[in-house]
Design an enzyme around this catalytic site. Structure first.
Site, mmCIF file in Angstrom:
data_model
loop_
_atom_site.group_PDB
_atom_site.id
_atom_site.type_symbol
_atom_site.label_atom_id
_atom_site.label_comp_id
_atom_site.label_asym_id
_atom_site.label_seq_id
_atom_site.Cartn_x
_atom_site.Cartn_y
_atom_site.Cartn_z
ATOM 1 N N GLU A 84 37.641 -71.808 -16.354
ATOM 2 C CA GLU A 84 38.170 -70.413 -16.815
ATOM 3 C C GLU A 84 37.389 -70.072 -18.240
ATOM 4 O O GLU A 84 37.918 -69.151 -18.732
ATOM 5 C CB GLU A 84 39.517 -70.017 -16.556
ATOM 6 C CG GLU A 84 40.222 -70.813 -17.696
ATOM 7 C CD GLU A 84 41.030 -71.966 -16.873
ATOM 8 O OE1 GLU A 84 40.308 -72.753 -16.009
ATOM 9 O OE2 GLU A 84 42.205 -72.294 -17.232
ATOM 10 N N ASP B 98 38.465 -68.465 -23.235
ATOM 11 C CA ASP B 98 39.121 -68.971 -22.079
ATOM 12 C C ASP B 98 40.195 -68.100 -21.804
ATOM 13 O O ASP B 98 40.738 -67.069 -22.390
ATOM 14 C CB ASP B 98 39.797 -70.189 -22.713
ATOM 15 C CG ASP B 98 40.674 -71.071 -21.707
ATOM 16 O OD1 ASP B 98 40.031 -71.878 -21.040
ATOM 17 O OD2 ASP B 98 41.705 -70.616 -21.229
ATOM 18 N N ILE B 99 40.544 -67.944 -20.312
ATOM 19 C CA ILE B 99 41.236 -66.877 -19.752
ATOM 20 C C ILE B 99 42.701 -67.465 -19.980
ATOM 21 O O ILE B 99 42.985 -68.612 -19.601
ATOM 22 C CB ILE B 99 40.887 -66.886 -18.326
ATOM 23 C CG1 ILE B 99 39.441 -66.149 -18.063
ATOM 24 C CG2 ILE B 99 41.903 -65.503 -17.833
ATOM 25 C CD1 ILE B 99 39.095 -65.996 -16.592
#
Ligand SMILES: [Mg+2]
Length: 325
Positions: free
Chosen positions: A226, A183-184
């Site tokens: 994301e 996950d960003i």
């Protein structure tokens, strides 16, 4: 013409004279003529030359036109190629029916009018062309259905389909499988500060980066907003951790500078879960575990990898192993 083979026609007739007439009639339609004077030679020519169209006599030495056609129709490459049959007018109805039953596309009685042969060939080519177009469109639709628009990576649906297959294989072969959820970090801040175009750009770049660095056999997909997911096969937790660290470091050191924003630092939080761990689990459970580990990475300060530790065998589940929404 849809491909190279479409411009090539195979003429099969034991009469050189008939072949010459056909060649002359169709010289403006086909740039390349391949000829054979019996069925056996014709089968060989079909295999070697891959013509996109066939015109064949029925009465010939060695293998006749019927057997030639049924042989072609039983070959993968021969199922769709248009075939025009030619025959003398004796018993023409019976011959016609036999020919159509074997897969002939059209039938002409000798002697034929040149204009009619030309018209029938052109009509079959038009149909063939439409079929090719349809096939191309279907292939594109199939691809679109499993591709994420923005990154061009496989989408969530493709991920589940592929992993489900691999997992079934793994169960049979005692395969180890690791699921990596990425996950960003602070992605919302990127969007809020630089706009969604910038956010999309970051997603695309990370997608391309991961795609270029993943190893053969690993399944990579954009999992959600994301989030990216990677499945590694035949991997124990030690190797999976090493791979996750590699991906984490790759993103962190990547130069994201762009026209949309000044040089920004992007990091990812990764959760890792490895299968099997004592008990049989579903893909859902594996992803859930990876998600938990990813959350732990966030809580611990982001930009890190956490391996999910199975404290107890995961609860048995009686629901379908795969969800796909
Ligand atoms: Mg003949």
């Amino acid at each position: 013409m849809a491909d190279n083979s479409a411009g090539k026609v195979l003429l099969v007739d034991d009469s050189a004279q008939v072949r010459a007439v056909i060649r002359d009639t169709l010289k403006d339609v086909f740039p390349v003529f391949v000829e054979a004077d019996d069925g056996l030679t014709a089968i060989k020519a079909f295999v070697e030359e891959r013509p996109g169209f066939i015109i064949t006599d029925i009465e010939m030495p060695s293998i006749n036109g019927y057997r030639f056609i049924s042989t072609i129709r039983n070959m993968d490459d021969g199922r769709d190629v248009p075939i025009v049959m030619l025959s003398g007018n004796k018993d023409s109805l019976k011959k016609k029916l036999t020919g159509f039953n074997l897969g002939a596309s059209d039938f002409l009685i000798k002697p034929f009018e040149r204009e009619e042969l030309l018209a029938r060939v052109k009509s079959l080519l038009r149909m063939r062309h439409l079929m090719d177009e349809l096939k191309e469109k279907n292939a594109l639709l199939e691809k679109l259905a499993v591709t994420d628009d923005l990154t061009g990576l496989p989408n969530r649906r493709h991920f589940f389909e592929t992993v489900r297959e691999q997992l079934a294989l793994g169960l049979r072969h005692n395969l180890k499988l690791a699921c990596m959820l990425m996950d960003i970090d602070h992605f919302k801040a990127i969007n809020d500060t630089w706009g969604h175009v910038a956010g999309d750009d970051v997603l695309r770049k990370i997608g391309a980066l991961l795609a270029s660095c993943k190893r053969e056999g690993e399944i990579l997909a954009r999992f959600g907003g994301e989030e990216f997911i990677i499945c590694l096969f035949n991997t124990d937790s030690e190797n999976a951790l090493r791979a996750a660290e590699r991906f984490r470091a790759l993103v962190k050191t990547y130069d994201f500078s762009s026209v949309y924003y000044p040089s920004i630092k992007v990091t990812v939080s990764i959760g890792l879960a490895v299968y099997p761990q004592g008990a049989l689990i579903s893909i859902d459970d594996l992803i859930k575990a990876a998600d938990k580990a990813m959350y732990a990475s966030k809580v611990a300060g982001r930009d890190r990898v956490t391996l999910h530790e199975w404290s107890a065998p995961p609860p048995a589940t009686d629901k379908a192993p795969i969800i796909d929404k």
